[in-house]
Scaffold this motif. Sequence first.
Motif, PDB file in Angstrom:
ATOM      1  N   SER A  21       0.920  -1.332  -0.091  1.00 39.18           N
ATOM      2  CA  SER A  21       0.037   0.033  -0.092  1.00 39.18           C
ATOM      3  C   SER A  21       0.855   1.205  -0.200  1.00 39.18           C
ATOM      4  CB  SER A  21      -0.955   0.020   1.382  1.00 39.18           C
ATOM      5  OG  SER A  21      -1.927  -1.026   1.129  1.00 39.18           O
ATOM      6  N   THR A  22       1.906   1.120   0.760  1.00 45.33           N
ATOM      7  CA  THR A  22       2.778   2.335   0.639  1.00 45.33           C
ATOM      8  C   THR A  22       3.374   2.663  -0.686  1.00 45.33           C
ATOM      9  OG1 THR A  22       3.352   1.861   3.053  1.00 45.33           O
ATOM     10  CG2 THR A  22       4.908   3.227   2.067  1.00 45.33           C
ATOM     11  N   ALA A  23       3.875   1.421  -1.003  1.00 46.68           N
ATOM     12  CA  ALA A  23       4.476   1.795  -2.457  1.00 46.68           C
ATOM     13  C   ALA A  23       3.536   2.265  -3.467  1.00 46.68           C
ATOM     14  CB  ALA A  23       5.103   0.142  -2.909  1.00 46.68           C
ATOM     15  N   LEU A  24       2.165   1.745  -3.515  1.00 46.51           N
ATOM     16  CA  LEU A  24       1.070   2.179  -4.392  1.00 46.51           C
ATOM     17  C   LEU A  24       0.926   3.662  -4.196  1.00 46.51           C
ATOM     18  CD1 LEU A  24      -1.351  -0.921  -4.485  1.00 46.51           C
ATOM     19  CD2 LEU A  24       0.279  -0.259  -6.281  1.00 46.51           C
ATOM     20  N   CYS A  25       1.094   4.027  -2.971  1.00 43.38           N
ATOM     21  CA  CYS A  25       0.727   5.421  -2.821  1.00 43.38           C
ATOM     22  C   CYS A  25       1.730   6.308  -3.395  1.00 43.38           C
ATOM     23  CB  CYS A  25       0.914   5.742  -1.071  1.00 43.38           C
ATOM     24  SG  CYS A  25      -0.663   5.386  -0.267  1.00 43.38           S
ATOM     25  N   ARG A  26       3.218   5.949  -3.379  1.00 48.18           N
ATOM     26  CA  ARG A  26       4.177   6.547  -3.878  1.00 48.18           C
ATOM     27  C   ARG A  26       4.142   6.375  -5.477  1.00 48.18           C
ATOM     28  NH1 ARG A  26       8.495   9.648  -2.665  1.00 48.18           N
ATOM     29  NH2 ARG A  26       7.269  10.217  -1.223  1.00 48.18           N
ATOM     30  N   TRP A  27       3.754   5.281  -6.057  1.00 47.09           N
ATOM     31  CA  TRP A  27       3.726   5.188  -7.581  1.00 47.09           C
ATOM     32  C   TRP A  27       2.580   5.858  -8.000  1.00 47.09           C
ATOM     33  CZ3 TRP A  27       0.705   3.716 -11.561  1.00 47.09           C
ATOM     34  CH2 TRP A  27       1.292   3.321 -12.559  1.00 47.09           C
ATOM     35  N   TYR A  28       1.442   5.986  -7.494  1.00 47.92           N
ATOM     36  CA  TYR A  28       0.402   6.867  -7.940  1.00 47.92           C
ATOM     37  C   TYR A  28       0.669   8.177  -7.832  1.00 47.92           C
ATOM     38  CZ  TYR A  28      -2.628   2.576  -8.796  1.00 47.92           C
ATOM     39  OH  TYR A  28      -3.264   1.343  -9.245  1.00 47.92           O
ATOM     40  N   ALA A  29       1.249   8.822  -6.710  1.00 47.25           N
ATOM     41  CA  ALA A  29       1.593  10.156  -6.507  1.00 47.25           C
ATOM     42  C   ALA A  29       2.611  10.535  -7.831  1.00 47.25           C
ATOM     43  CB  ALA A  29       2.125  10.312  -5.004  1.00 47.25           C
ATOM     44  N   ARG A  30       3.299   9.601  -8.212  1.00 44.78           N
ATOM     45  CA  ARG A  30       4.374   9.760  -9.045  1.00 44.78           C
ATOM     46  C   ARG A  30       3.908  10.100 -10.509  1.00 44.78           C
ATOM     47  NH1 ARG A  30      10.008   6.790  -7.641  1.00 44.78           N
ATOM     48  NH2 ARG A  30       8.943   5.011  -8.991  1.00 44.78           N
ATOM     49  N   MET A 241      11.772 -11.367  -2.644  1.00 43.85           N
ATOM     50  CA  MET A 241      12.106 -11.140  -1.284  1.00 43.85           C
ATOM     51  C   MET A 241      12.932 -10.188  -1.157  1.00 43.85           C
ATOM     52  SD  MET A 241      11.821 -12.262   1.821  1.00 43.85           S
ATOM     53  CE  MET A 241      11.125 -13.893   2.170  1.00 43.85           C
ATOM     54  N   LEU A 242      12.354  -9.004  -0.064  1.00 40.32           N
ATOM     55  CA  LEU A 242      12.966  -7.720   0.096  1.00 40.32           C
ATOM     56  C   LEU A 242      13.439  -7.708   1.344  1.00 40.32           C
ATOM     57  CD1 LEU A 242      13.804  -5.078  -1.376  1.00 40.32           C
ATOM     58  CD2 LEU A 242      11.782  -4.208  -0.874  1.00 40.32           C
ATOM     59  N   PHE A 243      14.675  -7.962   1.387  1.00 36.84           N
ATOM     60  CA  PHE A 243      15.146  -7.646   3.193  1.00 36.84           C
ATOM     61  C   PHE A 243      15.597  -6.173   2.983  1.00 36.84           C
ATOM     62  CE2 PHE A 243      15.983 -12.346   2.976  1.00 36.84           C
ATOM     63  CZ  PHE A 243      15.134 -12.680   3.965  1.00 36.84           C
ATOM     64  N   ASN A 244      15.533  -5.737   4.321  1.00 35.35           N
ATOM     65  CA  ASN A 244      16.314  -4.208   4.598  1.00 35.35           C
ATOM     66  C   ASN A 244      15.748  -3.047   3.567  1.00 35.35           C
ATOM     67  OD1 ASN A 244      17.976  -5.474   6.613  1.00 35.35           O
ATOM     68  ND2 ASN A 244      19.291  -6.253   4.966  1.00 35.35           N
ATOM     69  N   HIS A 245      14.277  -3.077   3.502  1.00 34.39           N
ATOM     70  CA  HIS A 245      13.949  -2.177   2.536  1.00 34.39           C
ATOM     71  C   HIS A 245      13.745  -0.784   3.029  1.00 34.39           C
ATOM     72  CE1 HIS A 245      10.368  -2.646   4.936  1.00 34.39           C
ATOM     73  NE2 HIS A 245      10.169  -4.070   4.369  1.00 34.39           N
ATOM     74  N   GLY A 246      14.054  -0.541   4.373  1.00 30.73           N
ATOM     75  CA  GLY A 246      13.971   0.692   4.976  1.00 30.73           C
ATOM     76  C   GLY A 246      12.715   1.207   5.563  1.00 30.73           C
ATOM     77  N   LEU A 247      11.408   0.438   5.332  1.00 26.22           N
ATOM     78  CA  LEU A 247      10.358   0.885   5.963  1.00 26.22           C
ATOM     79  C   LEU A 247      10.123  -0.174   7.143  1.00 26.22           C
ATOM     80  CD1 LEU A 247       7.926   2.797   5.082  1.00 26.22           C
ATOM     81  CD2 LEU A 247       6.732   0.478   4.254  1.00 26.22           C
ATOM     82  N   PRO A 248       9.559   0.807   8.335  1.00 25.92           N
ATOM     83  CA  PRO A 248       9.403  -0.103   9.352  1.00 25.92           C
ATOM     84  C   PRO A 248       8.275  -1.083   9.123  1.00 25.92           C
ATOM     85  CG  PRO A 248       9.085   2.341   9.940  1.00 25.92           C
ATOM     86  CD  PRO A 248       9.247   2.174   8.523  1.00 25.92           C
ATOM     87  N   GLU A 249       8.659  -2.422   9.880  1.00 18.37           N
ATOM     88  CA  GLU A 249       7.801  -3.456   9.539  1.00 18.37           C
ATOM     89  C   GLU A 249       6.283  -3.125  10.057  1.00 18.37           C
ATOM     90  OE1 GLU A 249       8.670  -6.051   8.049  1.00 18.37           O
ATOM     91  OE2 GLU A 249      10.849  -5.535   7.746  1.00 18.37           O
ATOM     92  N   ASN A 477      10.676   5.916  -2.672  1.00 11.17           N
ATOM     93  CA  ASN A 477      10.812   5.780  -4.167  1.00 11.17           C
ATOM     94  C   ASN A 477      11.505   4.407  -4.649  1.00 11.17           C
ATOM     95  OD1 ASN A 477      10.041   8.533  -5.088  1.00 11.17           O
ATOM     96  ND2 ASN A 477      12.081   9.282  -4.358  1.00 11.17           N
ATOM     97  N   ASN A 478      12.241   3.778  -3.751  1.00  9.66           N
ATOM     98  CA  ASN A 478      12.774   2.459  -4.031  1.00  9.66           C
ATOM     99  C   ASN A 478      11.516   1.587  -3.892  1.00  9.66           C
ATOM    100  OD1 ASN A 478      15.152   3.409  -4.013  1.00  9.66           O
ATOM    101  ND2 ASN A 478      15.734   2.954  -2.157  1.00  9.66           N
ATOM    102  N   LEU A 479      10.571   1.542  -3.072  1.00 12.66           N
ATOM    103  CA  LEU A 479       9.671   0.624  -2.808  1.00 12.66           C
ATOM    104  C   LEU A 479       8.753   0.703  -4.285  1.00 12.66           C
ATOM    105  CD1 LEU A 479       8.385   0.824   0.739  1.00 12.66           C
ATOM    106  CD2 LEU A 479       9.595  -0.830  -0.394  1.00 12.66           C
ATOM    107  N   ALA A 480       8.366   2.036  -4.774  1.00 14.99           N
ATOM    108  CA  ALA A 480       7.551   2.636  -5.849  1.00 14.99           C
ATOM    109  C   ALA A 480       8.357   1.969  -7.088  1.00 14.99           C
ATOM    110  CB  ALA A 480       7.151   3.707  -5.901  1.00 14.99           C
ATOM    111  N   ASP A 481       9.571   2.016  -7.228  1.00 16.73           N
ATOM    112  CA  ASP A 481      10.210   1.389  -8.427  1.00 16.73           C
ATOM    113  C   ASP A 481      10.312  -0.194  -8.258  1.00 16.73           C
ATOM    114  OD1 ASP A 481      11.348   4.004  -9.005  1.00 16.73           O
ATOM    115  OD2 ASP A 481      12.996   3.544  -7.974  1.00 16.73           O
ATOM    116  N   LEU A 482      10.105  -0.718  -7.248  1.00 18.70           N
ATOM    117  CA  LEU A 482       9.846  -2.225  -6.977  1.00 18.70           C
ATOM    118  C   LEU A 482       8.625  -2.772  -7.575  1.00 18.70           C
ATOM    119  CD1 LEU A 482      11.446  -4.718  -6.025  1.00 18.70           C
ATOM    120  CD2 LEU A 482      10.133  -4.685  -3.781  1.00 18.70           C
ATOM    121  N   ILE A 483       7.502  -2.041  -7.155  1.00 21.17           N
ATOM    122  CA  ILE A 483       6.240  -2.340  -7.732  1.00 21.17           C
ATOM    123  C   ILE A 483       6.133  -1.915  -9.139  1.00 21.17           C
ATOM    124  CG2 ILE A 483       3.773  -1.251  -7.554  1.00 21.17           C
ATOM    125  CD1 ILE A 483       4.137  -3.313  -5.305  1.00 21.17           C
ATOM    126  N   GLY A 484       6.592  -0.957  -9.531  1.00 23.46           N
ATOM    127  CA  GLY A 484       6.435  -0.455 -10.833  1.00 23.46           C
ATOM    128  C   GLY A 484       7.333  -1.721 -11.810  1.00 23.46           C
TER     129      GLY A 484
END
Length: 497
Positions: A21-30, A241-249, A477-484
């Motif tokens: 959901s966080t990644a989608l928020c940034r992807w759509y905002a971009r 699998m994405l370790f250490n993505h930087g977002l709080p769990e 931005n890294n999460l949005a890039d991954l989703i995209g």
Amino acid sequence: MPAKCVMVLGTSSGAGKSWVSTALCRWYARQGYKVAPFKAQNMSNNARVVNTRQSSVTEFSNADQASGEIGSAQYFQALAANAEPNVNMNPVLLKPEADTRSQVILLGKVNTELSTMSWRERSEKIWPHIQQSLDYLIAENDVLVIEGAGSPAEINLMASDIVNLRVARYANAQCILITDIDRGGAFAHLYGTWALLPKPDQQRIKGFLLNKFRGDPTLLAPAPEQLKSLTGIPIIGTIPMLFNHGLPEEDGIFDERTLDRKAGALKVAVLVYPRISNLDEFQPLKNITDLELIWARQPSSLEDVDWIILPGSKQTSADLAWLKQCGFERVIEKHIQRGKMVLGICGGLQMLGQVLHDPFNIDGAATGLGHLAIQTTFAKDKQVNKITVRFGQVKGLWSALSYLEVFGYEIHHGKSSHKTADNEKQALMAQEIIADLAWQNSLGNVLGIYIHGLFEDPAVIKSLFGKEAKTLDTVFNNLADLIGHHIPKETLLSLVE
């Protein structure tokens, strides 16, 4: 035009709904959309202080009601969407206080009446507020990214559901169903969840998403096509699998497998008591190179650590009793005697003091650990504030914080103050370095503070560790890039156009 709603549902808790959901928020905002997040009801002791004046409900317009609480996940999703976080984004927050009891936060504020009701009884009372918040956000945005909770197919809860299907129907949401393939049984989870949904709700599912994949993608065949033939729904992406993505769990505690054991690293241990809260604020420490973050569930975990952190607690007196019963008290005292660093945040600060008073039966009275000459009294009203303050002179190992301006937030019932020393030893433990908010001992190695979010301040990271903090924008931005990269752009756009 009202917002288009995209909803992220999961086959279980921990499937990855929050970060997707966080990644989608940034992807759509971009893409140029005005975006906001939404989760009708969250259960977490990880909370953030936000503005209530942007609420759809006028009862929270008074100056003394300017701040309220929402779940941390929606707070970060709002930042990812480039939106100002507000209470409509998470109108109901449940903060567990015991195995069978939660404090109910409604539109940012504690609601005592709802807190005493059974879950099914309060659902219908809560739903009108959820509707109001949804209406407000749909009217104000182009895209609303909605996060579900747990699974939408829990048939024992479906009749009282106010988080998943009821929200999807009301918002006419296009839904993605996500599963954690690393746990095994992913295709069965997806099919079983879909099969248990009512027929009209099955049609809301526009795509399946496999999360946390490790291995050879060719081994997935022929399951994706077989699943589509059974359901009519495609797998729209497979996220590695994405370790250490930087977002709080989602739930604060980081997966132990993601913690790097670094030779020669500074070792920082965070005590994990049963009612621990606001763990997400320690994510920045995990992002620091040359620092090993340790979750301490038993005293042996504190051997040879450089720092001990006593974090926040939703039930300070109970967690203090647990800490003593497990043998942490003696280990912490030895650590302090050796001149090593101890930090208490909020409930942790209260535990480090002399005594806890509870005249209104809020939390429970107790004797503290006695390392700071303060006493805490629990008040009826909770302090919920955003805060910017400046440290005074700080001694000893924490001196790098001297005169530093910091920002953060307060969420606590207790009010602490200097306690008159009973003996010479206690007299050495009473320096107040921020009025009503922070104290340290005379040796300068024990610091207690009410401010959450200290390590999210880049100036604090720079002062204490000499490091540049990874910015949240970089994480988003890294999460949005991954989703995209793993979901076709035309698929993501089709959900909102």
